[in-house]
Design a protein around this motif. Sequence first.
Motif, PDB file in Angstrom:
ATOM      1  N   UNK A 178       0.792  -1.229   0.000  1.00 56.51           N
ATOM      2  CA  UNK A 178       0.000   0.000   0.000  1.00 56.51           C
ATOM      3  C   UNK A 178       0.824   1.278   0.000  1.00 56.51           C
ATOM      4  N   UNK A 179       2.146   1.173  -0.125  1.00 52.60           N
ATOM      5  CA  UNK A 179       2.997   2.353  -0.144  1.00 52.60           C
ATOM      6  C   UNK A 179       3.018   3.059  -1.482  1.00 52.60           C
ATOM      7  N   UNK A 196       0.580   4.366 -14.151  1.00 56.03           N
ATOM      8  CA  UNK A 196       1.225   5.436 -13.397  1.00 56.03           C
ATOM      9  C   UNK A 196       1.288   4.975 -11.951  1.00 56.03           C
ATOM     10  N   UNK A 197       2.477   4.990 -11.364  1.00 57.18           N
ATOM     11  CA  UNK A 197       2.655   4.640  -9.955  1.00 57.18           C
ATOM     12  C   UNK A 197       2.922   5.915  -9.181  1.00 57.18           C
ATOM     13  N   UNK A 198       2.236   6.097  -8.053  1.00 61.40           N
ATOM     14  CA  UNK A 198       2.442   7.304  -7.264  1.00 61.40           C
ATOM     15  C   UNK A 198       2.365   6.997  -5.780  1.00 61.40           C
ATOM     16  N   UNK A 199       2.934   7.916  -4.985  1.00 63.22           N
ATOM     17  CA  UNK A 199       2.911   7.781  -3.537  1.00 63.22           C
ATOM     18  C   UNK A 199       2.751   9.165  -2.909  1.00 63.22           C
ATOM     19  N   UNK A 200       2.372   9.172  -1.658  1.00 64.10           N
ATOM     20  CA  UNK A 200       2.231  10.417  -0.899  1.00 64.10           C
ATOM     21  C   UNK A 200       3.523  10.638  -0.111  1.00 64.10           C
ATOM     22  N   UNK A 211       7.000  24.063   4.508  1.00 63.37           N
ATOM     23  CA  UNK A 211       6.515  22.689   4.634  1.00 63.37           C
ATOM     24  C   UNK A 211       6.163  22.184   3.248  1.00 63.37           C
ATOM     25  N   UNK A 212       6.700  21.027   2.882  1.00 64.37           N
ATOM     26  CA  UNK A 212       6.406  20.421   1.588  1.00 64.37           C
ATOM     27  C   UNK A 212       5.684  19.099   1.808  1.00 64.37           C
ATOM     28  N   UNK A 213       4.631  18.904   1.048  1.00 57.97           N
ATOM     29  CA  UNK A 213       3.955  17.607   1.034  1.00 57.97           C
ATOM     30  C   UNK A 213       3.145  17.507  -0.234  1.00 57.97           C
ATOM     31  N   UNK A 226      -7.876  15.295  -6.295  1.00 53.99           N
ATOM     32  CA  UNK A 226      -8.577  16.544  -6.034  1.00 53.99           C
ATOM     33  C   UNK A 226      -7.635  17.718  -6.228  1.00 53.99           C
ATOM     34  N   UNK A 227      -8.077  18.893  -5.823  1.00 52.31           N
ATOM     35  CA  UNK A 227      -7.276  20.091  -6.065  1.00 52.31           C
ATOM     36  C   UNK A 227      -6.268  20.366  -4.963  1.00 52.31           C
ATOM     37  N   UNK A 228      -6.308  19.600  -3.884  1.00 57.18           N
ATOM     38  CA  UNK A 228      -5.478  19.896  -2.720  1.00 57.18           C
ATOM     39  C   UNK A 228      -3.987  19.710  -2.877  1.00 57.18           C
ATOM     40  N   UNK A 229      -3.508  18.506  -3.073  1.00 54.02           N
ATOM     41  CA  UNK A 229      -2.061  18.304  -2.982  1.00 54.02           C
ATOM     42  C   UNK A 229      -1.307  18.738  -4.240  1.00 54.02           C
ATOM     43  N   UNK A 230      -0.062  19.181  -4.022  1.00 52.38           N
ATOM     44  CA  UNK A 230       0.847  19.381  -5.143  1.00 52.38           C
ATOM     45  C   UNK A 230       1.227  18.005  -5.666  1.00 52.38           C
ATOM     46  N   UNK A 231       1.494  17.917  -6.958  1.00 50.66           N
ATOM     47  CA  UNK A 231       1.940  16.660  -7.566  1.00 50.66           C
ATOM     48  C   UNK A 231       3.299  16.927  -8.206  1.00 50.66           C
ATOM     49  N   UNK A 232       4.263  16.069  -7.889  1.00 50.79           N
ATOM     50  CA  UNK A 232       5.607  16.195  -8.440  1.00 50.79           C
ATOM     51  C   UNK A 232       5.902  14.988  -9.322  1.00 50.79           C
TER      52      UNK A 232
END
Length: 186
Positions: free
Chosen positions: A47-48, A64-68, A81-83, A114-120
């Motif tokens: 689940x990571x 596409x593989x992604x993680x938080x 603060x970055x997240x 959603x519109x919340x998190x930045x995506x890198x």
Amino acid sequence: MATIYTGTEGGLDTGQLADLLREAGGAEHDFLPPERVTGYLARLEEGGVRCIRAVQDGVLGAALLYSRFGPLYPVAGSYLRLEGLYVEEVMVTRGWRGNGWSRTLLNKLREVAGTGPDIYVDCDAANEASVAMMGSAGYVHVADYDDPYRAKAPSRGRTTSLFRHPGRPARPVRAGRRAQGGMTVG
């Protein structure tokens, strides 16, 4: 027509995903050693890492593989603060390339997040097609850096370009007031 899956629905054939990772890792502008393929599959099971994928007639054509990540505080003692979300890999099988699948999966990630998190996301700086696609998909170039893991040893490392798709704007801070986790303006 392919179906896009964003969660556990539709089942994920990890054998096909491993094949797609190996194919992508052997491309001209990428390098993905076998231990990273194994690591991705283990993190996916734990689940990571999450997977958004496109399947047509039972065949995985794009993923596409992604993680938080975060929160990270890169400057000690500051409120910086970055997240957000980090796109670990975007892979499109040879027969599906050139049809907008990378952009489609990146757009689907923004929809899911959603519109919340930045995506890198990053890519080899010499991969002109990927760099152009990032810009056309609304990603902003953040930086270039030397990446020793993008080339097979003993080759010298290659340059990687990092891109960011910003989340919702920070809420404004009134002059002279400190926002939660923010900084004083004024």
